[in-house]
Design an enzyme around this catalytic site. Sequence first.
Site, PDB file in Angstrom:
ATOM      1  N   ALA A 130       0.800  -1.230   0.000  1.00  2.00           N
ATOM      2  CA  ALA A 130       0.000   0.000   0.000  1.00  2.00           C
ATOM      3  C   ALA A 130       0.834   1.281   0.000  1.00  2.00           C
ATOM      4  O   ALA A 130       0.266   2.382   0.027  1.00  2.00           O
ATOM      5  CB  ALA A 130      -1.012   0.040   1.148  1.00  2.00           C
ATOM      6  N   ALA A 131       2.164   1.157  -0.081  1.00  2.00           N
ATOM      7  CA  ALA A 131       2.974   2.388  -0.168  1.00  2.00           C
ATOM      8  C   ALA A 131       2.617   3.145  -1.454  1.00  2.00           C
ATOM      9  O   ALA A 131       2.497   4.377  -1.455  1.00  2.00           O
ATOM     10  CB  ALA A 131       4.458   2.051  -0.130  1.00  2.00           C
ATOM     11  N   GLY A 132       2.413   2.398  -2.543  1.00  2.00           N
ATOM     12  CA  GLY A 132       2.012   3.039  -3.806  1.00  2.00           C
ATOM     13  C   GLY A 132       0.628   3.666  -3.697  1.00  2.00           C
ATOM     14  O   GLY A 132       0.381   4.744  -4.245  1.00  2.00           O
ATOM     15  N   ASP A 133      -0.266   3.007  -2.994  1.00  2.00           N
ATOM     16  CA  ASP A 133      -1.621   3.565  -2.814  1.00  2.00           C
ATOM     17  C   ASP A 133      -1.550   4.849  -1.980  1.00  2.00           C
ATOM     18  O   ASP A 133      -2.248   5.833  -2.265  1.00  2.00           O
ATOM     19  CB  ASP A 133      -2.529   2.540  -2.133  1.00  2.00           C
ATOM     20  CG  ASP A 133      -2.627   1.257  -2.946  1.00  2.00           C
ATOM     21  OD1 ASP A 133      -2.596   1.352  -4.189  1.00  2.00           O
ATOM     22  OD2 ASP A 133      -2.710   0.180  -2.339  1.00  2.00           O
TER      23      ASP A 133
HETATM   24  O1  RIB Z   1      -1.649  -2.113  -3.216  1.00  2.00           O
HETATM   25  C1  RIB Z   1      -1.792  -2.986  -2.132  1.00  2.00           C
HETATM   26  C2  RIB Z   1      -3.057  -3.780  -2.265  1.00  2.00           C
HETATM   27  O2  RIB Z   1      -2.963  -4.635  -3.374  1.00  2.00           O
HETATM   28  C3  RIB Z   1      -3.346  -4.687  -1.099  1.00  2.00           C
HETATM   29  O3  RIB Z   1      -4.040  -4.041  -0.060  1.00  2.00           O
HETATM   30  C4  RIB Z   1      -4.093  -5.832  -1.736  1.00  2.00           C
HETATM   31  O4  RIB Z   1      -5.433  -5.873  -1.386  1.00  2.00           O
HETATM   32  C5  RIB Z   1      -3.907  -5.662  -3.236  1.00  2.00           C
HETATM   33  O5  RIB Z   1      -5.043  -5.223  -3.826  1.00  2.00           O
END
Ligand code: RIB
Length: 313
Positions: free
Chosen positions: A251-254
């Site tokens: 989730a660092a990219g998110d």
């Molecule tokens: O970007 C991370 C996410 O990728 C995780 O939370 C997982 O659910 C996948 O979708």
Amino acid sequence: MHVPRIVVVGSINTDMVVQVERMPAIGETVTAGRFAMPAGGKGANQAVAAARLGADVTLVARVGGDPFGANAIQNFENERIRTSFIRRDDSTHTGVAVIMVDARGQNVIAVAPGANAAVTCADVDRAADHIRRAHAVLLQLEIPMDVVVHTARLAAEARVPVIFDPAPAAPLPADLLKYVDYITPNETEAGRLTGVAVSDRATAETAAQRLLAAGARRVIVTLGAQGALVVERGRTTLVPSVAVTVQDTTAAGDAFNGGLAVALAAGLTLEAAVRRACVVGALAATRMGAQPSLPTAAEVETFLATLSPNAPV
Ligand code: RIB
């Protein structure tokens, strides 16, 4: 300052995470791992990232008719994310991601999309008013491609900036990039999209130039600890990241994308917004799990206060 209005159209997953010392090889079992089940999904993570940074966030998505879906919606309500455009689809399960994280914080992820694969253009149309009034729309690739293209077109027609995270990487339809203002691949995704093996600034720039040639307006290649390379026609800038102790890069990219959307919506220049997004992404990598790792605005400010006063953030 106005409150940024962000719409995210994307996935919701429950992450099943096992922390291991090292990744098993094919056919091998590694044991003594630790287990956690945090909320995840690229769309949901970006929505939570933006909400924790102070944005007014609408999430367009689907969950299944199982307790995971109900828990996810409750979590979003706790984060003050608008949930009225999240549909419950009783014909399937809520998305699930099985994740292994090793001692260096690197991960491998396998996703069973479930309800994410059932998101439709009509789901998006129900939220059209929110999309047209947004300061930014965030898109990723864990929902059907036609829905991504439809949303990007709707936003572009209303002159709402579209930030597109091409994750997980997939071949892109020819018309998508013309609706996208910012495309934000990581090294792997930039490589898959362009055929260039991306490992450093030079190869990231080559890949980014290919994306510009394919119609992208602005390419931001995230390079982990090396920062992010911002490439526009005639201009390339390497925005450095900040040094942190990495626990888990999930989730660092998110977090980066959520941070970028909020910073751009708040009126920062592209370079300053990318710098801030790098900080949000780096902070997310210092903690385990997807949504549990996403920093609040106060945490970002506290971290920024520890940096040199001359740093461009
Ligand atoms: O970007 C991370 C996410 O990728 C995780 O939370 C997982 O659910 C996948 O979708």
